[in-house]
Write an enzyme that holds these catalytic residues in place. Structure first.
Site, PDB file in Angstrom:
ATOM      1  CG  ASP A 190       2.537   1.585 -13.807  1.00 18.07           C
ATOM      2  OD1 ASP A 190       3.004   2.063 -14.891  1.00 18.07           O
ATOM      3  OD2 ASP A 190       3.144   1.295 -12.861  1.00 18.07           O
ATOM      4  CE1 TYR A 225       6.760  -3.054 -10.595  1.00 15.00           C
ATOM      5  CE2 TYR A 225       4.542  -2.520 -11.481  1.00 15.00           C
ATOM      6  CZ  TYR A 225       5.652  -2.145 -10.861  1.00 15.00           C
ATOM      7  OH  TYR A 225       6.086  -1.064 -11.161  1.00 15.00           O
ATOM      8  CE  LYS A 277       6.483   0.744 -14.776  1.00 14.19           C
ATOM      9  NZ  LYS A 277       5.719   0.219 -14.025  1.00 14.19           N
ATOM     10  CG  HIS A 313      11.014  -1.195 -14.404  1.00 12.91           C
ATOM     11  ND1 HIS A 313      10.144  -2.426 -14.116  1.00 12.91           N
ATOM     12  CD2 HIS A 313      10.856  -0.399 -13.521  1.00 12.91           C
ATOM     13  CE1 HIS A 313       9.449  -1.972 -12.994  1.00 12.91           C
ATOM     14  NE2 HIS A 313       9.980  -0.945 -12.578  1.00 12.91           N
TER      15      HIS A 313
HETATM   16  N1  LIG Z   1       8.914   2.803 -12.364  1.00 16.00           N
HETATM   17  C1  LIG Z   1       9.310   2.464 -11.195  1.00 16.00           C
HETATM   18  O1  LIG Z   1      10.375   2.092 -11.118  1.00 16.00           O
HETATM   19  C2  LIG Z   1       8.260   2.206 -10.087  1.00 16.00           C
HETATM   20  C3  LIG Z   1       8.361   2.111  -8.885  1.00 16.00           C
HETATM   21  C4  LIG Z   1       7.746   2.001  -7.898  1.00 16.00           C
HETATM   22  C5  LIG Z   1       6.316   1.856  -8.236  1.00 16.00           C
HETATM   23  N2  LIG Z   1       6.129   2.137  -9.354  1.00 16.00           N
HETATM   24  C6  LIG Z   1       4.437   2.185  -9.776  1.00 16.00           C
HETATM   25  O2  LIG Z   1       4.096   2.987  -9.046  1.00 16.00           O
HETATM   26  C7  LIG Z   1       2.736   2.675  -7.984  1.00 16.00           C
HETATM   27  C8  LIG Z   1       2.645   3.382  -7.026  1.00 16.00           C
HETATM   28  O3  LIG Z   1       3.739   3.386  -6.151  1.00 16.00           O
HETATM   29  P1  LIG Z   1       3.952   2.489  -4.789  1.00 16.00           P
HETATM   30  O4  LIG Z   1       3.081   1.320  -5.009  1.00 16.00           O
HETATM   31  O5  LIG Z   1       5.029   1.919  -4.588  1.00 16.00           O
HETATM   32  O6  LIG Z   1       3.535   3.472  -3.704  1.00 16.00           O
HETATM   33  P2  LIG Z   1       2.274   4.478  -3.293  1.00 16.00           P
HETATM   34  O7  LIG Z   1       1.286   4.382  -4.317  1.00 16.00           O
HETATM   35  O8  LIG Z   1       2.996   5.769  -2.909  1.00 16.00           O
HETATM   36  O9  LIG Z   1       1.660   3.870  -1.913  1.00 16.00           O
HETATM   37  C9  LIG Z   1       1.204   2.569  -2.132  1.00 16.00           C
HETATM   38  C10 LIG Z   1       0.772   2.378  -0.500  1.00 16.00           C
HETATM   39  O10 LIG Z   1      -0.104   3.280   0.150  1.00 16.00           O
HETATM   40  C11 LIG Z   1      -1.178   2.769   0.879  1.00 16.00           C
HETATM   41  N3  LIG Z   1      -2.354   3.779   0.201  1.00 16.00           N
HETATM   42  C12 LIG Z   1      -2.832   3.905  -0.877  1.00 16.00           C
HETATM   43  N4  LIG Z   1      -3.888   4.742  -0.788  1.00 16.00           N
HETATM   44  C13 LIG Z   1      -3.935   5.160   0.345  1.00 16.00           C
HETATM   45  C14 LIG Z   1      -4.793   6.216   0.989  1.00 16.00           C
HETATM   46  N5  LIG Z   1      -5.828   6.971   0.496  1.00 16.00           N
HETATM   47  N6  LIG Z   1      -4.613   6.494   2.431  1.00 16.00           N
HETATM   48  C15 LIG Z   1      -3.831   5.719   3.303  1.00 16.00           C
HETATM   49  N7  LIG Z   1      -2.798   4.710   2.395  1.00 16.00           N
HETATM   50  C16 LIG Z   1      -2.901   4.523   1.317  1.00 16.00           C
HETATM   51  C17 LIG Z   1      -1.365   1.401   0.235  1.00 16.00           C
HETATM   52  O11 LIG Z   1      -1.846   0.676   1.073  1.00 16.00           O
HETATM   53  P3  LIG Z   1      -3.259  -0.186   0.997  1.00 16.00           P
HETATM   54  O12 LIG Z   1      -3.302  -1.081  -0.602  1.00 16.00           O
HETATM   55  O13 LIG Z   1      -3.548  -1.000   2.121  1.00 16.00           O
HETATM   56  O14 LIG Z   1      -4.396   0.902   0.644  1.00 16.00           O
HETATM   57  C18 LIG Z   1      -0.060   0.909  -0.356  1.00 16.00           C
HETATM   58  O15 LIG Z   1       0.703   0.554   0.638  1.00 16.00           O
HETATM   59  C19 LIG Z   1       3.275   1.100  -8.053  1.00 16.00           C
HETATM   60  O16 LIG Z   1       2.152   0.528  -7.644  1.00 16.00           O
HETATM   61  C20 LIG Z   1       3.896   0.824  -9.359  1.00 16.00           C
HETATM   62  O17 LIG Z   1       2.843   0.414 -10.224  1.00 16.00           O
HETATM   63  C21 LIG Z   1       6.584   2.279 -10.341  1.00 16.00           C
END
Ligand SMILES: NC(=O)c1ccc[n+]([C@@H]2O[C@H](COP(=O)([O-])OP(=O)(O)OC[C@H]3O[C@@H](n4cnc5c(N)ncnc54)[C@H](OP(=O)(O)O)[C@@H]3O)[C@@H](O)[C@H]2O)c1
Length: 319
Positions: A49, A54, A83, A116
């Site tokens: 994704d 980004y 996006k 997005h």
């Molecule tokens: N469409 C939109 O508007 C939108 C908005 C936000 C996000 N997104 C997409 O969704 C993806 C995921 O969302 P997100 O990055 O905001 O949050 P997330 O995936 O919920 O959380 C990511 C965080 O969790 C930690 N983490 C990951 N796996 C873990 C585990 N097994 N145990 C403990 N901690 C863990 C990571 O740290 P480490 O890296 O240190 O493991 C990172 O800081 C984004 O990267 C992006 O591609 C889309």
């Protein structure tokens, strides 16, 4: 309860239900995402994704290229999502920005292109254009015109599938009513503290597959406040995880898969990248699912109103 490994889209393409998120803070060290995406592809993720905003698609593209060159995957094995950002909502600009993304990703097409946000900013290179007082400069493009730009991308073979992100049900309805090519995927914030049930059900009724973003509630976010719930520390989730010999993250991701959602956890750590992909060798029973459902607080992690005063701001209404 069995879960799908992928969803068949109207194009016939299979959309893998576990994807890899690539958003990191803009100040992230160069090379972090390159390494993480390579690791993700090595352990089996095929859905990546990305987004123009980004600002790291060159690193993602290099990682994809490296993994194709070392023989791990072929382009057609991968499902790459990007996006269009708020600064390119004019019909013609939608395709122009995809061409920029493709150049950064070193690809000739993406598998899925998403709008997005339904919000438009002033068109241009500045991704957060601001006036002299520091206020974001809005522009208004009808989301239906932006959608026509998305359809142009399919017609030009630059995107195989198209969809949306962060739209409310009224905005989705406007796209559905006007579309020549229907949106087949939506990205929404969904995790145990924001179930987003009404919007998810609405999308499913419209045959739109829902991808849960921030599936772990982005625990390390810089804007976290002390009163915010912390999913990974939740006692109910920890008890379930302990009883199953799984991590809390695995339990949360499995819960979302059992809700028939796609998940896209992000991690830059090799062990956690692997752990987040190992979701198919255990199940949550109905009682466990019910306990996790009860954690819903309608708490949005991505609250920092990106443009709360914009007429298309999506989160003012219930769903
Ligand atoms: N469409 C939109 O508007 C939108 C908005 C936000 C996000 N997104 C997409 O969704 C993806 C995921 O969302 P997100 O990055 O905001 O949050 P997330 O995936 O919920 O959380 C990511 C965080 O969790 C930690 N983490 C990951 N796996 C873990 C585990 N097994 N145990 C403990 N901690 C863990 C990571 O740290 P480490 O890296 O240190 O493991 C990172 O800081 C984004 O990267 C992006 O591609 C889309």
């Amino acid at each position: 309860m069995p879960v799908k490994q992928g969803f068949q889209l109207p194009s016939g393409d299979i959309f893998p239900s576990v994807g890899f998120g690539t958003w990191t803070v803009w100040s992230a060290e160069k090379g972090v995402i390159h390494k993480a995406v390579k690791e993700a592809i090595t352990v089996g993720y095929r859905h990546i994704d990305c987004a123009y905003v980004y600002q790291n698609q060159d690193e993602v593209g290099q990682a994809i290229k490296d993994k194709i060159e070392d023989g791990t995957v072929k382009r057609e094995d991968l499902f790459i999502v990007t996006k269009v950002w708020n600064t390119a909502h004019r019909r013609g600009a939608v395709k122009e920005q995809l061409q920029k993304s493709l150049k950064q990703l070193e690809l000739t097409y993406v598998d899925l292109y998403l709008v997005h946000y339904p919000i438009s900013f002033k068109e241009g290179d500045d991704i957060f254009p601001k006036d002299d007082d520091g206020n974001l400069i809005f522009e208004h493009y009808d989301i239906v015109d932006t959608w026509k730009g998305m359809e142009d991308c399919v017609d030009s073979d630059l995107a195989r599938n198209i969809g949306i992100s962060n739209f409310n049900h009224l905005q989705i309805g406007r796209i559905i009513d006007a579309a020549r090519i229907q949106p087949c995927v939506i990205q929404l914030e969904v995790n145990p503290t924001i179930a987003n049930t009404k919007l998810v059900d609405f999308c499913k009724q419209k045959n739109i597959v829902v991808t849960a973003y921030a599936p772990l509630g982005n625990p390390n976010r810089s804007w976290k406040e002390s009163k915010d719930p912390t999913i990974l520390a939740d006692p109910v989730l920890n008890e379930i995880a302990l009883s199953k010999g799984k991590s809390v993250a695995q339990v949360v991701l499995r819960f979302l898969l059992q809700r028939d959602l796609v998940v896209i956890p992000k991690s830059a750590n090799a062990d956690r990248i692997k752990e987040n992909f190992q979701l198919f060798n255990f199940e949550l029973n109905e009682a466990e699912m019910k306990k996790i459902w009860s954690l819903d607080k309608n708490f949005r992690v991505y609250t920092k109103p990106i443009a709360v005063d914009h007429p298309e701001y999506p989160f003012h209404i219930e769903y």
